[in-house]
Design a protein around this motif. Structure first.
Motif, short mmCIF file in Angstrom:
data_model
loop_
_atom_site.label_atom_id
_atom_site.label_comp_id
_atom_site.label_asym_id
_atom_site.label_seq_id
_atom_site.Cartn_x
_atom_site.Cartn_y
_atom_site.Cartn_z
N ILE A 79 -2.56 -11.52 1.70
CA ILE A 79 -3.32 -10.89 0.63
C ILE A 79 -2.61 -9.61 0.20
O ILE A 79 -2.33 -8.75 1.04
N TYR A 80 -2.36 -9.51 -1.09
CA TYR A 80 -1.74 -8.31 -1.67
C TYR A 80 -2.75 -7.70 -2.63
O TYR A 80 -3.30 -8.39 -3.49
N THR A 81 -2.99 -6.39 -2.49
CA THR A 81 -3.93 -5.72 -3.37
C THR A 81 -3.34 -4.41 -3.87
O THR A 81 -2.53 -3.79 -3.18
N THR A 82 -3.78 -4.01 -5.05
CA THR A 82 -3.33 -2.74 -5.61
C THR A 82 -4.21 -1.58 -5.16
O THR A 82 -3.92 -0.44 -5.49
N ASP A 83 -5.29 -1.87 -4.40
CA ASP A 83 -6.18 -0.81 -3.94
C ASP A 83 -6.77 -1.17 -2.58
O ASP A 83 -7.86 -1.72 -2.48
N ILE A 84 -6.05 -0.84 -1.51
CA ILE A 84 -6.48 -1.19 -0.16
C ILE A 84 -7.76 -0.48 0.24
O ILE A 84 -8.49 -0.95 1.12
N SER A 85 -8.10 0.63 -0.44
CA SER A 85 -9.35 1.33 -0.10
C SER A 85 -10.57 0.47 -0.39
O SER A 85 -11.65 0.73 0.13
N ARG A 86 -10.40 -0.60 -1.18
CA ARG A 86 -11.50 -1.50 -1.51
C ARG A 86 -11.39 -2.83 -0.74
O ARG A 86 -11.88 -3.86 -1.17
N TRP A 87 -10.75 -2.77 0.43
CA TRP A 87 -10.49 -3.97 1.21
C TRP A 87 -11.75 -4.75 1.57
O TRP A 87 -11.71 -5.97 1.73
N GLU A 88 -12.87 -4.06 1.70
CA GLU A 88 -14.10 -4.75 2.10
C GLU A 88 -14.56 -5.76 1.06
O GLU A 88 -15.15 -6.79 1.40
N GLU A 89 -14.31 -5.49 -0.23
CA GLU A 89 -14.67 -6.44 -1.28
C GLU A 89 -13.85 -7.72 -1.14
O GLU A 89 -14.38 -8.83 -1.28
N ILE A 90 -12.57 -7.56 -0.84
CA ILE A 90 -11.69 -8.71 -0.62
C ILE A 90 -12.12 -9.44 0.64
O ILE A 90 -12.25 -10.67 0.66
N GLY A 91 -12.35 -8.68 1.70
CA GLY A 91 -12.74 -9.26 2.98
C GLY A 91 -14.03 -10.04 2.90
O GLY A 91 -14.18 -11.08 3.54
#
Length: 129
Positions: A79-91
Motif C-alpha cells: 500500500i502506497y499513500t500520499t498521507d500516512i497520517s491517515r493510515w487508519e482510513e486505509i486500514g
C-alpha cells in the motif's frame, strides 16, 4: 518454464506505459499498482482514503475472479499513500476485506501519485489453486 498470461483492461495507459493490469505465471498472479478510478478514468472518492481503498480492493477482486482466483488467495498487498497520517482510513477498508485472510502487507508514504486526487495505490500478489 510456466506459461505467462497478461491480463489487460483496455486502458490506453497500458500500451503507452507498457504494462498489464495483472500477470500470471504458474500459480502466481501479480496485480499492478491500482488506484481508485472508474471505467471513464475519473477518480473515485476524492479526499476519501477509505473509499479509495475500498474501490481499489473491489476492482482487484473482480480482476482476480476473472482469472480464477479470489481475494482469499491474496498473499501480499503493498500500500502506497500520499498521507500516512491517515493510515487508519486505509486500514479500516483493508481490514474489511482481509481481516480473516491476513496477507503479508506494507504501507508506506510516498510524495505523490500520477494525479493529485489519487491518495492511495495498492499492489497485490495472489495465487491460484
Amino acid at each position: 518454464m510456466s506459461k505467462r498470461i497478461n491480463i489487460t483492461t483496455g486502458s490506453p495507459w497500458e500500451d503507452k506505459v507498457g504494462y498489464s493490469r495483472a500477470v500470471q505465471v504458474g500459480n502466481i498472479i501479480e496485480v499492478s499498482g491500482t488506484t481508485a478510478t472508474d471505467k471513464e478514468g475519473n477518480i473515485v472518492g476524492v479526499n476519501d482514503l477509505y473509499l479509495q481503498t475500498k474501490t481499489i480492493i473491489e476492482t482487484v477482486k473482480n480482476v482476480l475472479e476473472d482469472m480464477g482466483s479470489s481475494l482469499k488467495h491474496v498473499v501480499r498487498t503493498r500500500i502506497y499513500t500520499t498521507d500516512i497520517s491517515r493510515w487508519e482510513e486505509i486500514g479500516k477498508a483493508h481490514g474489511e476485506f482481509f481481516s480473516t485472510i491476513k496477507p503479508a502487507t506494507a504501507m508506506v508514504e510516498i510524495s505523490r501519485l500520477v494525479n493529485p486526487d489519487m491518495l492511495v495505490e495498492i499492489e497485490f500478489t495472489a495465487i491460484t489453486e
